[in-house]
Design an enzyme around this catalytic site. Structure first.
Site, PDB file in Angstrom:
ATOM      1  CG  HIS A   1      76.015  89.340  36.385  1.00 55.25           C
ATOM      2  ND1 HIS A   1      75.845  88.182  37.096  1.00 55.25           N
ATOM      3  CD2 HIS A   1      75.092  90.226  36.873  1.00 55.25           C
ATOM      4  CE1 HIS A   1      74.863  88.357  37.974  1.00 55.25           C
ATOM      5  NE2 HIS A   1      74.387  89.585  37.855  1.00 55.25           N
TER       6      HIS A   1
ATOM      7  CB  SER B   1      46.566 111.569  69.010  1.00 50.75           C
ATOM      8  OG  SER B   1      45.771 110.662  68.317  1.00 50.75           O
TER       9      SER B   1
ATOM     10  CG  ASP C   1      41.732 114.886  63.426  1.00 54.16           C
ATOM     11  OD1 ASP C   1      42.810 114.509  62.941  1.00 54.16           O
ATOM     12  OD2 ASP C   1      41.557 115.064  64.644  1.00 54.16           O
TER      13      ASP C   1
ATOM     14  CG  HIS D   1      42.575 111.092  69.947  1.00 48.88           C
ATOM     15  ND1 HIS D   1      41.608 110.427  69.239  1.00 48.88           N
ATOM     16  CD2 HIS D   1      42.930 112.148  69.189  1.00 48.88           C
ATOM     17  CE1 HIS D   1      41.383 111.072  68.103  1.00 48.88           C
ATOM     18  NE2 HIS D   1      42.171 112.119  68.052  1.00 48.88           N
TER      19      HIS D   1
ATOM     20  CE1 TYR E   1      40.624  94.506  62.354  1.00 48.50           C
ATOM     21  CE2 TYR E   1      40.336  96.702  63.266  1.00 48.50           C
ATOM     22  CZ  TYR E   1      40.209  95.332  63.378  1.00 48.50           C
ATOM     23  OH  TYR E   1      39.652  94.790  64.507  1.00 48.50           O
TER      24      TYR E   1
ATOM     25  CD  GLU F   1      49.062 112.063  64.836  1.00 49.03           C
ATOM     26  OE1 GLU F   1      48.260 111.354  64.216  1.00 49.03           O
ATOM     27  OE2 GLU F   1      49.038 112.205  66.079  1.00 49.03           O
ATOM     28  CG  HIS F   2      47.928 116.390  64.302  1.00 50.34           C
ATOM     29  ND1 HIS F   2      47.736 115.376  65.225  1.00 50.34           N
ATOM     30  CD2 HIS F   2      47.208 116.040  63.208  1.00 50.34           C
ATOM     31  CE1 HIS F   2      46.932 114.465  64.704  1.00 50.34           C
ATOM     32  NE2 HIS F   2      46.598 114.840  63.484  1.00 50.34           N
TER      33      HIS F   2
ATOM     34  CG  ASN G   1      42.519  95.673  69.353  1.00 52.92           C
ATOM     35  OD1 ASN G   1      43.324  95.091  68.628  1.00 52.92           O
ATOM     36  ND2 ASN G   1      41.429  95.082  69.807  1.00 52.92           N
TER      37      ASN G   1
ATOM     38  CD  GLN H   1      45.122 115.308  68.051  1.00 51.14           C
ATOM     39  OE1 GLN H   1      45.464 114.152  67.868  1.00 51.14           O
ATOM     40  NE2 GLN H   1      44.049 115.806  67.464  1.00 51.14           N
TER      41      GLN H   1
ATOM     42  CD  GLN I   1      39.499  87.653  65.309  1.00 50.04           C
ATOM     43  OE1 GLN I   1      40.569  87.785  65.869  1.00 50.04           O
ATOM     44  NE2 GLN I   1      38.348  88.022  65.864  1.00 50.04           N
TER      45      GLN I   1
END
EC number: 1.1.1.23
Length: 440
Positions: free
Chosen positions: A429, A246, A370, A271, A139, A336-337, A223, A268, A200
């Site tokens: 078994h 972020s 990035d 964002h 996506y 994250e970073h 989104n 960051q 969709q």
């Protein structure tokens, strides 16, 4: 200690303050709001696409993207169009995309898992076979915020892993295609692309329609509707992760230029308003310098309004006792970073256990990661780096266990298995193992 002071540009905290842990917890608190109406809307769209396939896809694409076509096959974007987009790019932009792609590919080629086996003394062979997923959906958000870097970071590891079919979906509002996204798809080795988006598109990839083939895993950002749809189809297909806002955490010894650090925090914070930028430093004078740099540089930034909200609500300059304490706080935050902007960054990196990506030294700005350093920019957010990893080749490969038992091995293993199976009350078994024992 200033905390959420209405007048403050950015929060100031001090690790020596008795209320520090509480203040830090409040600053870090982020609950992804599961908006019930968004979730219900996504569920309805998914059910409709599952039931009516292409017909539903055409209706939603007309409603949300104002793109009307007579037939779902017209939603596929031909490869010739991607290559035309690539050829029409300004030379500098094309060269930058190709250079970034080459670096991302070189890095991810080192992650490729290999099949392995070993043989025991009695001839029994055990091992692990690595295979790629058959088909993956990618996506890519459309509209103004089109990120070709996202195409490279998601598509290249999948192709390095050996995924034979990679299908990109990207919305084209009013039929407007983003040429740089299509160019990135051509460079990254995407196989097919469709001009669809939203819940969709996730439904089409998860369940398949007459036109869009069903995939085994869906990756890529989107989104709130896309995130809600990905959550709901998880289990039918694999997904990469549900990303939060972020984050950047900078540990600095006070010797990097203050403007560099201020801009790293901005990188960051720009964002969105929920992004988080935090600096840890043992030098109070340097924190004051960075605050002054923020104040000076902020008015000149095109996204100053977003920066102001992000820094005031979720940003912080934190005075720590020393760099050891900074590393301990960093592990708790699990960012994250993480930038370690110090002398001998390896020394401090050795103390870090939880971070999505670690940028070592004064010249390793997070922005390089990035776009073009090579490692993946799809990273765990919201403290999930405590238990998860960057996107990589391994996310597009599976492991199957290999077990080839020799006749001799069956004698030993059969007796052990039968004993354990009978203890669990599972006679079939036990018998299955015992049938293969040599009769005395």
């Amino acid at each position: 200690m200033q905390y959420h002071d209405a007048m403050a540009l950015i929060n100031r905290l001090d690790s020596r303050d008795p209320g520090f842990k509480t203040a830090l917890s409040q600053l870090l608190a982020f609950e992804a709001e599961q908006d019930e109406s968004i979730d219900q809307a996504a569920a309805g769209i998914l059910a409709d696409v599952r039931r009516r396939g292409d017909a539903a896809l055409l209706e939603y694409t007309q409603r949300f993207d104002r793109l009307a076509v007579d037939d779902a096959t017209a939603l596929e974007i031909p490869q010739a169009d991607w290559h035309a987009a690539l050829d029409s790019l300004p030379a500098a932009q094309r060269q930058a995309l190709e250079a970034a792609a080459a670096r991302v590919r070189a890095y991810h080629e080192r992650q490729r898992g290999e099949t392995w086996t070993y043989t025991e003394a009695d001839g029994t062979m055990l091992g692990q076979q690595i295979t790629a997923l058959d088909r993956v959906g990618l996506y890519v958000p459309g509209g103004k915020a089109a990120y070709p870097s996202s195409v490279l970071m998601n598509a290249i590891p999948a192709k390095v892993a050996g995924v034979p079919e990679l299908i990109m979906v990207t919305p084209t509002p009013d039929g407007v295609r983003n040429p740089i996204v299509l160019a990135a798809a051509a460079i990254a080795g995407v196989d097919r692309a469709f001009a669809i988006g939203g819940a969709q598109a996730v439904g089409a990839l998860a369940y398949g329609t007459a036109t869009v083939p069903a995939v085994d895993k869906i990756v890529g950002p989107g989104n709130a509707y896309v995130a809600a749809a990905k959550r709901r189809v998880f289990g039918t297909v694999g997904i990469d992760m549900i990303a939060g806002p972020s984050e950047i955490l900078v540990i600095c010894d006070g010797k990097t230029p203050a403007d560099w650090i201020a801009m790293d925090l901005f990188s960051q914070a720009e964002h969105d308003e929920l992004a988080q930028s935090i600096l840890l430093c043992p030098d109070a004078a340097f924190l004051a310098e960075v605050e002054a740099a923020i104040e000076r540089l902020l008015p000149g930034m095109p996204r100053a309004d977003i920066l102001r909200v992000s820094l005031a609500n979720r940003g912080a300059l934190i005075l720590v006792r020393d760099l050891e304490e900074a590393c301990a706080i960093a592990n708790d935050i699990a960012p994250e970073h993480l930038e370690i902007s110090t002398e001998q960054p390896q020394r401090w990196t050795a103390l870090i256990r939880h971070a999505g990506a670690i940028f070592m030294g004064r010249y390793s700005s997070e922005a390089l990661g990035d776009y073009c350093a090579g490692p993946n920019h799809v990273l765990p957010t919201s403290r999930t780096a405590r238990f998860s990893s960057p996107l990589g080749v391994y996310d597009f490969q599976k492991r199957s266990s290999l077990i080839q038992v020799s006749r001799e091995g069956a004698q030993t293993l059969g007796r052990i298995a039968a004993e354990l199976a009978l203890g669990e009350g599972l006679q079939a078994h036990a018998a299955s193992a015992q049938y293969r024992l040599d009769q005395p």
